[in-house]
Design a protein around this motif. Sequence first.
Motif, PDB file in Angstrom:
ATOM      1  N   GLN A  37      13.292 -18.587 -17.335  1.00  0.00           N
ATOM      2  CA  GLN A  37      13.951 -19.012 -18.566  1.00  0.00           C
ATOM      3  C   GLN A  37      13.463 -18.209 -19.760  1.00  0.00           C
ATOM      4  O   GLN A  37      12.274 -18.233 -20.068  1.00  0.00           O
ATOM      5  CB  GLN A  37      13.630 -20.492 -18.828  1.00  0.00           C
ATOM      6  CG  GLN A  37      13.863 -21.393 -17.640  1.00  0.00           C
ATOM      7  CD  GLN A  37      15.082 -22.275 -17.785  1.00  0.00           C
ATOM      8  OE1 GLN A  37      15.584 -22.482 -18.889  1.00  0.00           O
ATOM      9  NE2 GLN A  37      15.553 -22.813 -16.685  1.00  0.00           N
ATOM     10  N   ASN A  44      14.480 -12.897 -23.235  1.00  0.00           N
ATOM     11  CA  ASN A  44      15.795 -12.941 -22.578  1.00  0.00           C
ATOM     12  C   ASN A  44      16.076 -11.606 -21.886  1.00  0.00           C
ATOM     13  O   ASN A  44      16.587 -11.572 -20.761  1.00  0.00           O
ATOM     14  CB  ASN A  44      16.907 -13.239 -23.593  1.00  0.00           C
ATOM     15  CG  ASN A  44      16.897 -14.690 -24.051  1.00  0.00           C
ATOM     16  OD1 ASN A  44      16.444 -15.573 -23.328  1.00  0.00           O
ATOM     17  ND2 ASN A  44      17.393 -14.938 -25.246  1.00  0.00           N
ATOM     18  N   THR A  47      13.925 -11.399 -18.803  1.00  0.00           N
ATOM     19  CA  THR A  47      14.449 -12.320 -17.799  1.00  0.00           C
ATOM     20  C   THR A  47      15.593 -11.666 -17.014  1.00  0.00           C
ATOM     21  O   THR A  47      15.641 -11.749 -15.790  1.00  0.00           O
ATOM     22  CB  THR A  47      14.883 -13.608 -18.528  1.00  0.00           C
ATOM     23  OG1 THR A  47      13.701 -14.242 -18.997  1.00  0.00           O
ATOM     24  CG2 THR A  47      15.636 -14.556 -17.669  1.00  0.00           C
ATOM     25  N   ILE A  48      16.467 -10.997 -17.747  1.00  0.00           N
ATOM     26  CA  ILE A  48      17.581 -10.292 -17.087  1.00  0.00           C
ATOM     27  C   ILE A  48      17.041  -9.150 -16.207  1.00  0.00           C
ATOM     28  O   ILE A  48      17.486  -8.965 -15.072  1.00  0.00           O
ATOM     29  CB  ILE A  48      18.574  -9.729 -18.144  1.00  0.00           C
ATOM     30  CG1 ILE A  48      19.235 -10.860 -18.926  1.00  0.00           C
ATOM     31  CG2 ILE A  48      19.608  -8.821 -17.502  1.00  0.00           C
ATOM     32  CD1 ILE A  48      20.318 -11.626 -18.212  1.00  0.00           C
ATOM     33  N   ALA A  59      18.409 -15.873 -13.774  1.00  0.00           N
ATOM     34  CA  ALA A  59      18.072 -15.936 -15.198  1.00  0.00           C
ATOM     35  C   ALA A  59      18.707 -17.126 -15.896  1.00  0.00           C
ATOM     36  O   ALA A  59      19.809 -17.557 -15.560  1.00  0.00           O
ATOM     37  CB  ALA A  59      18.533 -14.652 -15.883  1.00  0.00           C
ATOM     38  N   ALA A  60      17.970 -17.632 -16.901  1.00  0.00           N
ATOM     39  CA  ALA A  60      18.554 -18.517 -17.914  1.00  0.00           C
ATOM     40  C   ALA A  60      18.194 -17.848 -19.229  1.00  0.00           C
ATOM     41  O   ALA A  60      17.070 -17.368 -19.386  1.00  0.00           O
ATOM     42  CB  ALA A  60      17.957 -19.909 -17.832  1.00  0.00           C
ATOM     43  N   VAL A  61      19.139 -17.764 -20.142  1.00  0.00           N
ATOM     44  CA  VAL A  61      18.865 -17.100 -21.416  1.00  0.00           C
ATOM     45  C   VAL A  61      19.137 -18.048 -22.581  1.00  0.00           C
ATOM     46  O   VAL A  61      20.094 -18.834 -22.545  1.00  0.00           O
ATOM     47  CB  VAL A  61      19.708 -15.807 -21.593  1.00  0.00           C
ATOM     48  CG1 VAL A  61      19.223 -14.711 -20.652  1.00  0.00           C
ATOM     49  CG2 VAL A  61      21.196 -16.056 -21.394  1.00  0.00           C
ATOM     50  N   GLN A  88      24.444 -11.420 -22.109  1.00  0.00           N
ATOM     51  CA  GLN A  88      23.428 -11.747 -21.096  1.00  0.00           C
ATOM     52  C   GLN A  88      23.872 -12.944 -20.257  1.00  0.00           C
ATOM     53  O   GLN A  88      23.638 -12.987 -19.050  1.00  0.00           O
ATOM     54  CB  GLN A  88      22.093 -12.072 -21.786  1.00  0.00           C
ATOM     55  CG  GLN A  88      21.438 -10.863 -22.422  1.00  0.00           C
ATOM     56  CD  GLN A  88      20.334 -11.243 -23.389  1.00  0.00           C
ATOM     57  OE1 GLN A  88      20.351 -12.325 -23.996  1.00  0.00           O
ATOM     58  NE2 GLN A  88      19.378 -10.353 -23.562  1.00  0.00           N
ATOM     59  N   ALA A  89      24.530 -13.905 -20.908  1.00  0.00           N
ATOM     60  CA  ALA A  89      24.989 -15.109 -20.200  1.00  0.00           C
ATOM     61  C   ALA A  89      26.066 -14.775 -19.176  1.00  0.00           C
ATOM     62  O   ALA A  89      26.205 -15.459 -18.165  1.00  0.00           O
ATOM     63  CB  ALA A  89      25.504 -16.128 -21.204  1.00  0.00           C
ATOM     64  N   HIS A  91      26.099 -12.137 -17.378  1.00  0.00           N
ATOM     65  CA  HIS A  91      25.506 -11.382 -16.271  1.00  0.00           C
ATOM     66  C   HIS A  91      25.671 -12.190 -14.973  1.00  0.00           C
ATOM     67  O   HIS A  91      25.491 -13.405 -14.975  1.00  0.00           O
ATOM     68  CB  HIS A  91      24.015 -11.144 -16.571  1.00  0.00           C
ATOM     69  CG  HIS A  91      23.361 -10.198 -15.619  1.00  0.00           C
ATOM     70  ND1 HIS A  91      22.988 -10.552 -14.342  1.00  0.00           N
ATOM     71  CD2 HIS A  91      23.023  -8.893 -15.761  1.00  0.00           C
ATOM     72  CE1 HIS A  91      22.445  -9.500 -13.736  1.00  0.00           C
ATOM     73  NE2 HIS A  91      22.452  -8.482 -14.578  1.00  0.00           N
ATOM     74  N   THR A  94      22.894 -14.656 -14.278  1.00  0.00           N
ATOM     75  CA  THR A  94      22.521 -15.682 -15.262  1.00  0.00           C
ATOM     76  C   THR A  94      23.198 -16.988 -14.880  1.00  0.00           C
ATOM     77  O   THR A  94      24.425 -17.069 -14.815  1.00  0.00           O
ATOM     78  CB  THR A  94      22.938 -15.267 -16.684  1.00  0.00           C
ATOM     79  OG1 THR A  94      22.240 -14.072 -17.009  1.00  0.00           O
ATOM     80  CG2 THR A  94      22.591 -16.344 -17.699  1.00  0.00           C
TER      81      THR A  94
END
Length: 272
Positions: A37, A44, A47-48, A59-61, A88-89, A91, A94
């Motif tokens: 997370q 973020n 995380t990615i 991932a969580a962003v 990013q979300a 992705h 994610t």
Amino acid sequence: MEWFDTHAHLYAEDFGSEQAELVKRAEAASVTRIVTQGVNEETNRLTIQYAEKFPTVFAAVGWQPTDLDLLKGATELSAAQLAELKEQALHPKTVAIGEIGLDYFRLPRRETERTEAIKIQQRNVFRQQLELAAELDLPCCIHQRGEGTLQDCLEILRPFTGKLRAVFHCFVGSEEEARTFFELGHIISITGIVTFKKAEELRETLRLLPSEKMMVETDSPYLAPEPFFRRRCEPAYVVHTGARLAGILGISPEEFARQTCYTARKFFKKLT
Ligand SMILES: [Zn+2]
């Protein structure tokens, strides 16, 4: 048997550059998914990167409430920050918007005006990210701590009922609180706190709640379960939290592991 760690911070300073080892040890312990997370712009991105590098990492962003001093006084996320978060979300790895929420635990209490400004900023950023989650049909991982946050959180969440599902991470609340979350379509997630000697009240509460509304997590590097109390926590340790919680709930670890993984897959739709 497999377990998922649904909430970890793999980029934490405590882990240095040990990420590959953490993932390997988790896999050796039958932890087959780790949702790491993000909490701000930099984490973020990391995380990615980890999600792209390790097949078992997802991932969580999001922007966590305690990191909003990075916004340098802005009352909400900028269009550019929101655009990056959205990218990013989207992705493929994610699975959620998180960690987001409200934290009034360490507010400068004597400075009423500043305190109020921080609360307003937290609520704005939380709402912006809920809107993004609803738009993208992603679930949310919610951090909620400190006096007044439960009420404010529910007030902000209520208009999203039916359009958004959330997990209240690191749940340590009452039966009534949990049932309120369930009624609104949300679930809870349990950390190593449940193994702590002093957590008898939490264990009593969890016994009263449906196990199919629970996930397990480490929140590593924090909150290591027994027998690693006060040591650095890592994703492999979720097995200890899961087994202990299964015992509390009166079901076998195998059954509970199967159930929590099923719940996690249903909750994080993109978790394959
Ligand atoms: Zn966390």
